[in-house]
Design a protein around this motif. Structure first.
Motif, short mmCIF file in Angstrom:
data_model
loop_
_atom_site.label_atom_id
_atom_site.label_comp_id
_atom_site.label_asym_id
_atom_site.label_seq_id
_atom_site.Cartn_x
_atom_site.Cartn_y
_atom_site.Cartn_z
N THR A 1 -43.13 61.07 7.12
CA THR A 1 -41.78 60.80 6.64
C THR A 1 -40.80 61.78 7.26
O THR A 1 -41.20 62.76 7.89
N ARG A 2 -39.51 61.51 7.09
CA ARG A 2 -38.50 62.42 7.64
C ARG A 2 -38.68 63.81 7.04
O ARG A 2 -38.99 63.96 5.86
N ARG A 3 -38.46 64.79 7.87
CA ARG A 3 -38.64 66.17 7.44
C ARG A 3 -37.68 66.50 6.30
O ARG A 3 -36.51 66.18 6.35
N VAL B 1 -44.11 75.81 19.56
CA VAL B 1 -44.34 74.39 19.83
C VAL B 1 -44.32 73.59 18.53
O VAL B 1 -43.79 72.48 18.49
N VAL B 2 -44.92 74.16 17.46
CA VAL B 2 -44.88 73.47 16.16
C VAL B 2 -43.44 73.25 15.71
O VAL B 2 -43.05 72.17 15.26
N GLU B 3 -42.62 74.31 15.86
CA GLU B 3 -41.21 74.19 15.45
C GLU B 3 -40.47 73.17 16.32
O GLU B 3 -39.68 72.37 15.80
N MET B 4 -40.74 73.21 17.62
CA MET B 4 -40.07 72.24 18.50
C MET B 4 -40.52 70.81 18.18
O MET B 4 -39.73 69.87 18.26
N THR B 5 -41.79 70.67 17.81
CA THR B 5 -42.28 69.34 17.45
C THR B 5 -41.58 68.84 16.20
O THR B 5 -41.17 67.67 16.12
N TRP B 6 -41.46 69.72 15.21
CA TRP B 6 -40.76 69.32 13.98
C TRP B 6 -39.28 69.04 14.23
O TRP B 6 -38.71 68.09 13.70
N ASP B 7 -38.65 69.88 15.04
CA ASP B 7 -37.24 69.63 15.36
C ASP B 7 -37.05 68.31 16.09
O ASP B 7 -36.08 67.58 15.84
N THR C 1 -35.88 81.51 11.04
CA THR C 1 -35.65 80.89 12.34
C THR C 1 -36.95 80.92 13.15
O THR C 1 -37.96 81.50 12.71
N VAL C 2 -36.91 80.34 14.32
CA VAL C 2 -38.11 80.30 15.15
C VAL C 2 -38.56 81.71 15.52
O VAL C 2 -39.75 82.05 15.41
N MET C 3 -37.64 82.55 15.95
CA MET C 3 -38.00 83.90 16.34
C MET C 3 -38.46 84.71 15.14
O MET C 3 -39.37 85.55 15.26
N GLU C 4 -37.84 84.49 13.98
CA GLU C 4 -38.29 85.20 12.77
C GLU C 4 -39.70 84.77 12.40
O GLU C 4 -40.52 85.61 11.97
#
Length: 573
Positions: free
Chosen positions: A35-37, A195-201, A137-140
């Motif tokens: 489903t949508r995030r 990569v996980v974050e980019m996939t979710w985004d 955030t991604v870096m955090e």
């Protein structure tokens, strides 16, 4: 050298096994099963934890030792990532599963080695970082992973020293590879989180784009539905004057002039041919010029006896500001033009009628004076002239009768009405009708029901209506003719029928029966039936005429019951 190559192969195999969960998770997303995030990611969390567990188990089964001293198991990466992304219960389960796998496969055996290789001592830190990790955030997030991963990997690299072995000799290939393994693991952990974050985004943007696309599609359909129900013809054109869209009203207007054309036949065609091949027309040339120059313009066009008001305006691309064609809004004003013309005629006729009514009213006064003096002259003249005086006075009376009928027809004031029974009015007129019928050798038949609804009527006008229709019927019949007056009640109204047994009215004459001054009688004025229609209309009623040549004519007059104004008048034949 062989040991170094084998160690590199083992490290690459562990990297592949540790990254397996990421490929599995991306495959799952491509299946559109998520489903949508949202804030808590309930669906994708569950699958991510399962994928991490599978990847962790695969790493543990492929685990080995580097140079027989350092434990090689990158299952710590999916374990830590799963704990950070999951909730407390799923993180606790994944941590226990990682501890169990280490218990089965960890080398060398021993409690201290198990505690260091499984990084169980850092679990409290992981669980405390899980909540802020999800909101960072991604870096955090990468930094929080490194906070737990670096000491864990450092402990694992120190296990050989605790066991009395020191593989970290200066300038040795083993030392370099072990150091590279340490930093490669830390870097791989950050890359996996990224990569996980980019996939979710990407999933989120895909869902947002899908939502925007669906909303845009709905807004487009809604706009099309709105334009379809608008009583205006709308057409959009591109830069070259080619039709790109039109609503239902425009389609109907075009089909009126070009029967058989469909929407598909019209789209992508030049617009000008559909407005008629009249390029010499000044109005059409102005319209073409406004479209070419991208200016707003309003023009009236007459095409095939129909009148159109055409409004053109340029369409602008709101992003670039560049003109993107034009829109034509066409309104069929044919009926409005006819109505406007008829209203102008009515106003002129009303003015003429008012003038004529005033003139005829003033004529009656000198006519009365003339008739009075004629009577005086008749008394003082010899009896031989009586017939001449009688003819003159009869003609004056006839002229006065015409004037009275005309004034009654011309009047437009609201008549005073009262609640009465229609059959009482007919009964009052009965003796007069029978007397006229007897003089002609005819008979009168009344069919009056015992009870009828009360009607709002002007008694004087209704008597005039009945007498006019009755006498017209008598004049249309010969000897032994029968005049029938019948009343009947129907839902919502009362009908009065006036029937004769005369010769009937030809069909060619029925359309003109109620036209003022139209008559078939040699001595008729042509105002009697017009006056009858005027009286019926002032009572919100209708007149229906049925006639058959050789059998007679029937007038059916219908009056509405109650006090409500009907608002419309009708003349049916």
């Amino acid at each position: 050298m062989i040991a170094i190559i084998g160690a590199i192969k083992d490290i690459l195999l562990q990297i592949s096994a540790a990254s397996f969960f990421l490929f599995l998770f991306q495959w799952w997303l491509e299946q559109n099963r998520l489903t949508r995030r949202n804030g808590k990611f309930p669906d994708d969390q569950s699958f991510l934890i399962i994928a991490c567990a599978l990847s962790l188990a695969l790493c543990s089964m492929l685990s080995t030792t580097l140079f027989d001293v350092a434990y090689l198991n990158l299952g710590i990466l999916p374990a830590f990532i799963g704990i950070l992304y999951g909730n407390f219960r799923s993180g606790l389960s994944l941590g226990a599963f990682f501890l169990f796998c280490n218990l089965l496969f960890s080398e060398p055996a021993g409690l201290s080695n198990l505690l260091l290789n499984s990084a169980i001592l850092l679990y409290p830190l992981l669980y405390s970082l899980a909540a802020p990790f999800k909101n960072g955030t991604v870096m955090e997030k990468i930094g929080m992973l490194w906070m737990a991963l670096f000491p864990s990997m450092l402990f694992i690299m120190l296990v050989p020293i605790l066991n009395g072995k020191n593989p970290y000799q200066a300038h040795s290939a083993e030392t370099l590879l072990l150091t590279l393994y340490l930093f490669l693991t830390i870097g791989l952990g950050g890359a996996l989180v990224y990569v996980v974050e980019m996939t979710w985004d990407r999933l989120q943007k895909k869902e947002q784009l899908k939502g925007i696309s669906e909303k845009f599609q709905w807004e487009s359909e809604k706009l099309q539905q709105i334009t379809n129900v608008m009583p205006l013809s709308v057409m959009s054109l591109d830069e070259d004057g080619v039709i790109t869209g039109l609503n239902e009203y425009m389609l109907s207007s075009i089909q009126h002039h070009f029967p058989g054309l469909t929407r598909g036949d019209i789209i992508s065609q030049p617009a000008l041919p559909f407005f008629g091949n009249r390029l010499e027309s000044v109005s059409l040339q102005k319209l073409v010029h406004s479209i070419e120059t991208k200016q707003r313009h309003s023009e009236k066009l007459v095409i095939d006896t129909r009148t159109y008001h055409v409004y053109s305006a340029p369409l602008l691309n709101q992003i670039s500001g560049v003109p993107g064609g034009a829109v034509l809004i066409v309104q069929d004003t044919t009926e409005e033009e006819k109505l406007r013309s008829e209203l102008d005629n009515v106003e002129r006729l009303t003015l003429v009628g008012q003038m004529a009514a005033g003139i005829t009213h003033e004529i009656r006064n000198p006519m009365a004076v003339v008739r009075g003096f004629l009577q005086l002259m008749q008394e003082k003249s010899s009896s031989e002239l009586d017939s001449y005086y009688q003819i003159v006075m009869e003609e004056l009376d006839r002229a006065n009768s015409i004037i009275n009928d005309f004034l009654s027809l011309a009047q437009s004031r609201i008549t005073d009405k009262e609640e009465v029974l229609l059959h009482n009015i007919i009964e009052d007129l009965g003796p007069l009708l029978w007397a006229d019928a007897n003089l002609r050798g005819q008979s009168v038949e009344l069919k009056l029901p015992p009870s009828l609804p009360l009607l709002q009527l002007n008694v004087r006008e209704i008597k005039q209506l009945i007498l006019n229709l009755g006498r017209n019927a008598m004049e249309a019949m010969g000897d032994k003719g029968v005049l029938t007056l019948e009343l009947r009640s129907v839902p919502g109204r009362v009908e009065m029928t006036v029937r004769d047994t005369g010769s009937g009215i030809p069909e060619t004459q029925r359309d003109k029966l109620f036209v003022p001054f139209y008559t078939t009688k040699s001595q008729g004025t042509g105002l009697g039936l017009s006056l009858c229609l005027s009286i019926v209309e002032r009572h919100n009623g209708t007149i229906q005429v049925e006639s058959e040549e050789g059998k007679g004519t029937t007038f059916i007059i219908s009056f509405p019951c109650g006090q409500e104004e009907m608002g419309t008048f009708a003349l049916a034949e």
